[in-house]
Design an enzyme around this catalytic site. Structure first.
Site: not given
Ligand code: NDP
Length: 699
Positions: A364, A461, A495, A673
């Site tokens: 995002n 996060e 998020c 962060e």
């Molecule tokens: P995901 O959890 O699907 O993915 C986040 C990242 O982790 C991606 O790069 C993904 O790779 C990677 N990933 C997925 N599975 C694993 C694993 N088992 N081990 C290591 N890395 C992994 O989140 P989204 O990208 O869909 O983002 C949306 C989510 O992020 C929402 O829940 C949102 O609330 C949260 N978010 C939180 C924020 C915060 O600051 N608290 C800010 C922004 C978003 P890939 O997708 O390339 O497969």
């Protein structure tokens, strides 16, 4: 229903006119009369064609007066446009039902073919009517509009199914070809006066063609989440607003990761030996370069994420640059402390880097997340290997270029690319000492478990379902502004969004009225248009998830105040646009009020008193953010103190200045962060005891 039936059955024009003008007619009766006239029109077109279907002729067939037809449709063009629209709507309704029942992309394509060429549709009556319309499309503006909308929807339905099976560029041309073939089969049948119309062989012809073309395009595998072509070795990133393929990215292999970790380890030792001032100078230079490239980077971010340029050009790059600049300033101030241990000794602590850090980002805020992780990591003397989400891999690469140009030595900031599996290679790697991930709760748990084997430091996060509380004494216009920022920025893909908007019952009606007016005025459009306020969601899968929640909200009894649908007007049909949606009549246990939707969906929930709303606001597994709008500051601080959330706003929402720590409690995460607090998570303390006297030993 009695009156309309009587209307068409009597055949007495005078009576019909008097009924049509009867003020007692209900809207349902009026609709029914319109539908009846449209059916008669379709019959007329099928039998005598466009020219023969005059208003008088249709009126006579319907056994009503021409004046009555004109009362409903103005003139012949109005009537024919309504009939064409009805025919086209019916076709798509049937198509939607069939497509919903299909479980595979190929099945959805078949559903489209079967609807168009099925025995019910592929008949002389409907076909001749369609032909009559098509013939007039170039001459009648209203028919042209219906035809354009029909064509766009047909091609876009086909393309959505096809992009999961073939590369996007091929999906586009194949969708148009299939649509043209369906039209061609119809036309041939119509011109042969339906002598050659055979529904079964027409469907077989189309199916064989589709299968042959799909076979030619093998062995592409298309990721259903992002619609991009994806193999174990490479993936495409697309512009979710248009389907345009932006780049093909190579997936980093396990040996690439090993090499990156080794290079990072070497570079980190030299980097940690530099002074904070030297490290800060490079980060500050990077901030300046980033700012000087604001326009290009904002455009790239908009194309990769679908977020409006209105946002990315003032927030995403600028906030990344602020982060680099802030930690550039922090770097020279990093220090341990002196501990007075009396005359025999003193102690001190050294704040040392952790070593090689991995950053894993969500889709995002790709550039900002890369900066939020890399700036403090580098300022504290670490090296960082960053993996962006596979849906938004581009701006991290640009950040790497910027940092190198600013003078950062090779190896200190490296980008690796891939999917969750690549993230796992990082979180399980013994040469990596800390992982900071931004993502969903499920991913956070998986990363934590993987990090356990080598006891890595972690920052998580994660997601949220945050409350925003509007008290009865709040300035309502400000509260509405806050609710808009809390729900619709970045199409709701934030998020910290305050999606549970608790409004005091006494002001809820006024709040909703103002909210509705402002949401209705929001401009949804091409994200590159500077006027656009709401862009595309990140992927079709994500859009389906958001629309699924909207449908569930409706089914559970919540009422749509505004929005509640996908937007497919014009060019937007190529992307994943969902109208900003507000639900009223919600209660706390509805799915829309419980689950993180991560889209533009706000639930408004009434409350009566402070204790009650705090308890309800805290009744969630999440704890990322919260907001309170009130003019009573004592009350505001009291309420904020009671809210279980890591980041709170009083009389504002979703503002995240770099100086303030950001992060969650409960299932929303661990660590912080931004702000000086981030230093705690990118350094480790070494305690040093210094003796000032001889060593006394009992041995
Ligand atoms: P995901 O959890 O699907 O993915 C986040 C990242 O982790 C991606 O790069 C993904 O790779 C990677 N990933 C997925 N599975 C694993 C694993 N088992 N081990 C290591 N890395 C992994 O989140 P989204 O990208 O869909 O983002 C949306 C989510 O992020 C929402 O829940 C949102 O609330 C949260 N978010 C939180 C924020 C915060 O600051 N608290 C800010 C922004 C978003 P890939 O997708 O390339 O497969």
């Amino acid at each position: 229903m009695g009156a309309p039936l009587q209307l068409l059955d009597t055949g007495a024009h005078g009576r019909l006119r008097s009924i049509s003008l009867n003020r007692q007619s209900t809207p349902e009766q009026e609709d029914f009369r319109r539908i009846q006239l449209i059916e008669v029109t379709i019959d007329s077109l099928a039998e005598v064609g466009y020219v023969g279907s005059t208003l008088a002729q249709i009126a006579s067939r319907a056994d009503v007066s021409p004046g009555l037809v004109a009362h409903y449709f103005d003139d012949k063009d109005g009537l024919l446009e309504a009939a064409f629209r009805t025919l086209s709507r019916r076709l798509f309704e049937q198509m939607d039902v069939r497509m919903r029942l299909a479980h595979t992309p190929r099945g959805r394509i078949q559903a489209i073919i079967d609807t168009n060429l099925g025995p019910q549709e592929f008949t002389q009556r409907t076909g001749s009517a369609w032909l009559a319309f098509w013939g007039q499309v170039p001459h009648v503006e209203g028919l042209k509009r219906v035809q354009n909308a029909y064509q766009r929807r047909m091609v876009s339905n086909l393309r959505y199914a096809l992009v999961r099976l073939v590369p996007a560029a091929e999906a586009r041309s194949l969708a148009s070809t299939i649509a043209a073939m369906i039209d061609g089969v119809w036309l041939r049948a119509a011109l042969s006066n339906w002598a050659e119309a055979d529904s079964e062989s027409a469907r077989d012809l189309l199916s064989a063609f589709v299968d042959a073309r799909l076979k030619e395009c093998q062995p592409h595998v298309v990721d259903s989440a992002s619609r991009s072509v994806r193999t174990p070795d490479a993936f495409q990133t697309i512009n979710p607003a248009t389907g345009e393929v932006l780049a093909t990215i190579k997936v980093s292999t396990a040996s690439d990761i090993d090499a990156a970790v080794e290079a990072a380890g070497k570079a980190q030792r030299e980097w940690a030996a530099r002074t904070g001032t030297e490290r800060g100078r490079i980060l500050r230079r990077a901030a300046e370069i980033l700012r000087s490239r604001n326009a290009q980077l904002a455009q790239l971010e908009t194309r990769d994420t679908g977020k409006p340029i209105q946002e990315t050009s003032v927030v995403d790059v600028a906030s990344g640059a602020d982060c680099l600049e802030y930690f550039a300033g922090v770097a020279p101030t990093l220090a341990g402390e002196h501990l007075d241990l009396g005359p025999a000794a003193f102690g001190y602590t050294r704040r040392e880097p952790i070593g090689v850090v991995a950053g894993i980002g969500a889709w995002n805020y790709p550039l900002q997340i890369a900066c939020w992780k890399s700036a403090p990591a580098l300022a504290c003397g670490n090296a960082i290997i960053f993996k962006p989400s596979d849906m938004t891999p581009l701006t991290a690469i640009k950040l790497q270029e910027v940092l190198l140009e600013a003078g950062l030595p090779q190896g200190l900031f490296q980008v690796v690319q891939g999917f969750g599996e690549t993230g796992r290679l990082l979180s399980r790697h013994p040469g990596i000492h800390k992982v900071s991930v931004t993502g969903s709760v499920g991913t956070g748990k998986a990363v934590m478990a993987d990090c356990a084997s080598t006891l890595k430091h972690i920052t998580l996060e994660l997601g949220g379902k945050s409350p925003l509380i509007v008290c009865e004494d709040a300035r309502l216009d400000n509260a509405v502004s806050g609710a808009l920022l809390a729900n619709f920025y970045s199409a709701g893909e934030v998020c910290s969004n305050g999606t549970r908007v608790f409004v005091h019952r006494s002001v809820k009606a006024a709040f909703l009225e103002k909210l509705k007016a402002r949401v209705s005025a929001m401009k949804i459009g091409n994200p590159l248009d500077p006027e656009t306020q709401v862009g595309s969601l990140i992927s079709e899968n994500h859009m389906d998830k958001v629309l699924g929640y909207i449908a569930r909200g409706r089914a559970e009894g919540a009422q749509i105040v505004v929005g509640g649908h996908r937007v497919i007007a014009g060019e937007l049909a190529n992307g994943f646009f969902v109208a900003p949606t507000v639900f009223d009549a919600c209660h706390d246990d509805m799915a829309i009020a419980r689950d993180e939707i991560f889209g533009p969906v706000m639930t408004v929930l009434p409350f009566d008193d402070e204790d009650e709303v705090i308890a309800r606001a805290n009744a969630t597994e999440y704890g990322l953010s919260a907001g309170v709008f009130t003019n009573d500051l004592t009350r505001g601080h009291r309420m904020i103190a009671r809210l279980q959330a890591g980041t709170c706003w009083l009389n504002h929402y979703n503002i995240t200045p770099i100086e303030m720590p950001f992060g969650g409690v409960k299932m929303s995460g661990l660590g912080r962060e931004n702000g000086r607090a981030a230093i705690e998570h990118y350094t480790q303390l070494k305690s040093v005891y210094v003796a000032m006297r001889d060593v006394e030993s009992p041995y």
